[in-house]
Design a protein around this motif. Structure first.
Motif, PDB file in Angstrom:
ATOM      1  N   ARG A 174      41.275  45.670  36.787  1.00  0.00           N
ATOM      2  CA  ARG A 174      42.232  46.317  37.698  1.00  0.00           C
ATOM      3  C   ARG A 174      43.092  45.514  38.383  1.00  0.00           C
ATOM      4  NH1 ARG A 174      40.590  51.280  38.139  1.00  0.00           N
ATOM      5  NH2 ARG A 174      38.290  50.797  38.076  1.00  0.00           N
ATOM      6  N   LYS A 175      42.527  44.748  39.045  1.00  0.00           N
ATOM      7  CA  LYS A 175      42.937  43.532  39.700  1.00  0.00           C
ATOM      8  C   LYS A 175      44.289  42.781  39.013  1.00  0.00           C
ATOM      9  CE  LYS A 175      39.425  42.104  43.100  1.00  0.00           C
ATOM     10  NZ  LYS A 175      38.752  41.126  43.476  1.00  0.00           N
ATOM     11  N   THR A 178      47.061  45.376  38.763  1.00  0.00           N
ATOM     12  CA  THR A 178      48.047  45.588  39.604  1.00  0.00           C
ATOM     13  C   THR A 178      48.854  44.382  40.029  1.00  0.00           C
ATOM     14  OG1 THR A 178      46.291  46.791  40.825  1.00  0.00           O
ATOM     15  CG2 THR A 178      47.930  45.676  42.177  1.00  0.00           C
ATOM     16  N   ARG A 179      48.541  43.167  39.486  1.00  0.00           N
ATOM     17  CA  ARG A 179      49.358  42.066  39.420  1.00  0.00           C
ATOM     18  C   ARG A 179      50.390  42.094  38.576  1.00  0.00           C
ATOM     19  NH1 ARG A 179      44.462  39.078  39.917  1.00  0.00           N
ATOM     20  NH2 ARG A 179      44.530  38.617  37.758  1.00  0.00           N
ATOM     21  N   LEU A 181      51.829  45.010  37.348  1.00  0.00           N
ATOM     22  CA  LEU A 181      52.516  45.951  38.144  1.00  0.00           C
ATOM     23  C   LEU A 181      53.557  45.337  39.040  1.00  0.00           C
ATOM     24  CD1 LEU A 181      50.521  49.331  38.287  1.00  0.00           C
ATOM     25  CD2 LEU A 181      52.543  48.673  36.659  1.00  0.00           C
TER      26      LEU A 181
END
Length: 60
Positions: free
Chosen positions: A29-30, A33-34, A36
């Protein structure tokens, strides 16, 4: 790509909540996010009206 097209490969978002390993899911998930954020930075750097943003551009 050979023609200068930018391709960013990332995880399929619906896969994240299905991961059984919660720690790995949090890492992914991290990373997503990076990814995106990187896409956002790229989009901000592209000149409006350029072919990078032209959905009508059918050139291969």
């Amino acid at each position: 790509m050979d023609d200068g097209t930018l391709v960013i490969v990332t995880v399929h978002p619906p896969y994240l909540p299905r991961m059984s390993d919660r720690a790995r899911a949090a890492e992914e998930r991290k990373a997503f996010t990076r990814d995106l954020a990187a896409i956002g930075r790229y989009m901000e750097s592209v000149e409006p009206g350029s072919t990078a943003l032209d959905s009508e551009n059918d050139d291969p």
